[in-house]
Design an enzyme around this catalytic site. Structure first.
Site, PDB file in Angstrom:
ATOM      1  N   SER A   1     -10.339  -0.913   6.533  1.00  0.00           N
ATOM      2  CA  SER A   1      -9.523  -0.647   5.233  1.00  0.00           C
ATOM      3  C   SER A   1      -8.822  -1.739   4.400  1.00  0.00           C
ATOM      4  O   SER A   1      -8.504  -1.653   3.411  1.00  0.00           O
ATOM      5  CB  SER A   1      -8.478   0.329   5.510  1.00  0.00           C
ATOM      6  OG  SER A   1      -8.902   1.830   5.635  1.00  0.00           O
TER       7      SER A   1
ATOM      8  N   LYS B   1       0.960  -1.174   0.056  1.00  0.00           N
ATOM      9  CA  LYS B   1      -0.046  -0.051  -0.026  1.00  0.00           C
ATOM     10  C   LYS B   1       0.879   1.402   0.002  1.00  0.00           C
ATOM     11  O   LYS B   1       1.987   1.460   0.767  1.00  0.00           O
ATOM     12  CB  LYS B   1      -0.984  -0.195   1.253  1.00  0.00           C
ATOM     13  CG  LYS B   1      -2.057   0.938   1.232  1.00  0.00           C
ATOM     14  CD  LYS B   1      -2.941   0.777   2.546  1.00  0.00           C
ATOM     15  CE  LYS B   1      -3.941   1.869   2.563  1.00  0.00           C
ATOM     16  NZ  LYS B   1      -4.712   1.347   3.882  1.00  0.00           N
TER      17      LYS B   1
ATOM     18  N   SER C   1      -9.278   1.681   2.609  1.00  0.00           N
ATOM     19  CA  SER C   1      -8.232   2.829   2.060  1.00  0.00           C
ATOM     20  C   SER C   1      -7.531   1.896   0.921  1.00  0.00           C
ATOM     21  O   SER C   1      -6.667   2.355   0.395  1.00  0.00           O
ATOM     22  CB  SER C   1      -7.773   3.594   2.910  1.00  0.00           C
ATOM     23  OG  SER C   1      -6.970   3.005   3.921  1.00  0.00           O
TER      24      SER C   1
END
Length: 574
Positions: free
Chosen positions: A233, A134, A209
């Protein structure tokens, strides 16, 4: 008077010019970041092309179809080379990002890491496995942007602990994936790198996210990814994209990462450190549960414990993961706060029946006081200062459309917010965004309330003698743009961040025509604007994944994974 007016006019003109120059500078930074990304893509495409010319006979589809455990076995025995596997996934990742815009950057150093591991005598548990990470997980020489303009100028000085451990286990970090601006969204869009799409349906969001991770993996461009989870997330993108994802107890894995900004009450979340109220968790995402277990086993090693002494030295317990002892499973299909679409509740009911038929003991369980948790504990933590510090991260007032509802709300003067709270409390699910902690004493009391709730929840769990809990997760995938209007729909995942329990998501079904018909009759809690918006957000999802959530008590990741594996096996046997 004339001189004063002239001076005032000159000052106003100077201010306008200054603001204009500021916006031009921001625009230039954003364009430069996009250009750097695009150049990186071209270099990788060229490297892939060179590899294809050198080794034209690679069975690309056969390699991409291998589960992680089988791929690992072949790499370890030498029947596949790390170089072949890396370039196969690089090629596929290029293809997937062209369709979904899931990558923020390729990591060119992956070629150096490839040479490094080929020289090792000992092969780590993840030897030769390409891994995507990420955006905000630190990699030396790269940005950790969080989709924010102000983070575009600072490169990481060194690898985060997580990346160091992955590399020592033989993994090859090869790509960084896109995220929503500030990470505070479960869509995946930011003003710098744009909107990421769901590869299963381009009209739908991949979630957030960790949305770039989910999109890349669901499209087949990565076999193992690392995300983070503060309100869902990891679990929400896994639900939206049909993946398995684990949010561990927050302290079980850490990545010690210093970002070049200090956001408000979520600063510790963005930095990857433990927030004293609601901690952020780092965890793996993959196509199956065995892959998650292998990743956890690889990370929970002496290198992790030595590099970060704050991580408890608890190696992965294979015995618990491999156990076949029948489980005592608590279950619920609604938390009583934000009723989920019919297909998500159906998934829990079908999984409950399958578990029962397999010899497990199922016990009804009701999570206590979810409206209180959502409004008074979760949202109040993030908006303790009314969101003022959060607003500071939006340099030049550059705000992604998906975040505008929350940003505009935070900009309302405090007195007006208090008045709105009185007038709209019966109507607004997001009314807690009006609540703030007005003093240090009030903040300490807020912390105490969270601890008391955790104690109450654990007591209820223990009274029923539960091993694990089966419950719903938000889904199916929302149409892009909708997550920003439904912040409180994440109550199903948020709960286990407040509690800091390990929780994972497993796909068990897909949306059927019958689900879509039943959705037309959905009225939610009271057919209010939020219920109607949810109905619109999830419509048109026939064929998309439907998942369930599996939960265990703190520090019992192995038991959580074992339960997830059981659910996965039963769903595949249907």
């Amino acid at each position: 008077t004339s001189a004063a007016l002239t001076l005032l006019g000159g000052s106003v003109a100077a201010l306008v010019v200054w603001k204009w120059l500021g916006k031009k500078m921001i625009q230039k930074k954003m364009e430069e970041a996009r250009r750097t990304r695009d150049e990186g893509m071209k270099k990788m495409a060229k490297a892939v092309q060179q590899f294809r010319e050198q080794v034209p006979s690679v069975q690309t589809d056969a390699i991409l179809s291998l589960p992680l455990l089988e791929l690992t076995r072949r790499l370890q025995e030498g029947s596949l080379s790390p170089r072949t596997v890396l370039y196969t996934y690089l090629e596929k990742a290029l293809e997937v990002t062209q369709q979904t815009n899931c990558l923020r950057h390729f990591i060119p150093e992956c070629e150096e890491q490839l040479q490094e591991i080929e020289g090792h005598k000992e092969k780590g548990l993840l030897y030769g496995i390409p891994v995507s990470i990420k955006d905000h997980i630190g990699h030396k020489g790269h940005l950790a942007t969080c989709g924010l303009v102000q983070c575009l100028g600072t490169l990481m000085d060194e690898d985060s602990v997580l990346v160091k451990v992955l590399k020592r286990q033989g993994a090859i970090p090869f790509a960084m994936t896109n995220v929503p601006q500030s990470l505070f969204s479960y869509d995946c869009s930011n003003p710098i790198f744009g909107q990421t799409l769901n590869p299963l349906n381009p009209q739908k969001s991949p979630g957030g996210s960790s949305g770039g991770e989910a999109a890349l993996m669901a499209g087949g461009g990565s076999i193992l990814g690392m995300g983070s989870d503060m309100g869902g997330s990891i679990r929400l993108p896994s639900s939206f994209c049909g993946l398995c994802g684990l949010k561990p107890t927050a302290e079980r894995l850490r990545w010690v990462l210093g970002l070049p900004f200090q956001p408000c009450s979520w600063s510790s979340w963005a930095e990857g450190e433990k927030c004293c109220v609601i901690p952020c968790a780092l965890g793996p995402m993959a196509r199956d549960v065995d892959s998650l277990a292998l990743c956890m086993k690889a990370l929970l090693c002496q290198d992790m414990f030595q590099l970060d002494p704050t991580v408890p030295p608890i190696p992965f317990n294979e015995e618990v993961y491999s156990s076949s002892t029948p489980l005592r499973v608590g279950y619920y299909d609604t938390d009583g706060y934000f009723p989920l679409p019919p297909c998500m509740r159906r998934a829990v009911k079908e999984t409950r029946r399958a578990l029962q038929a397999a010899g497990h003991q199922l016990v009804p369980f009701s999570p206590p006081r979810i409206p209180y948790v959502m409004t008074e504990l979760f949202l109040k933590t993030f908006f303790a200062d009314g969101g003022r510090t959060w607003l500071d991260v939006f340099t030049g007032n550059i705000v992604d459309p998906g975040l505008k509802p929350q940003v505009n709300f935070c900009k309302i003067p405090r007195l007006v917010k208090k008045l709105l709270a009185l007038l709209l409390k019966p109507l607004l699910k997001d009314v807690a965004m009006i609540s703030t902690c007005r003093s240090v004493k009030e903040m300490w009391n807020h912390h105490h309330q969270i601890q008391m709730y955790r104690s109450q929840f654990i007591s209820q769990w223990k009274e029923l003698q539960l091993d694990v809990v089966l419950c719903p997760v938000l889904g199916p995938a929302f149409t892009t743009g909708y997550p920003g209007n439904l912040l409180t729909a994440i109550s199903s995942t948020m709960l286990y961040n407040v509690l800091n329990f390990p929780a994972g998501v497993v796909p068990v079904s897909t949306v059927t025509e019958a689900d879509e018909e039943e959705l037309k009759l959905y009225k939610g809690c009271c057919d209010d604007p939020w219920d109607r918006t949810l109905k619109q957000a999830v419509s048109g999802a026939v064929g998309l994944p439907v998942a369930v959530q599996c939960v265990a008590l703190p520090w019992q990741e192995e038991l959580c994974l074992r339960f997830m594996k059981e659910v996965e096996t039963l769903s595949r046997d249907k």
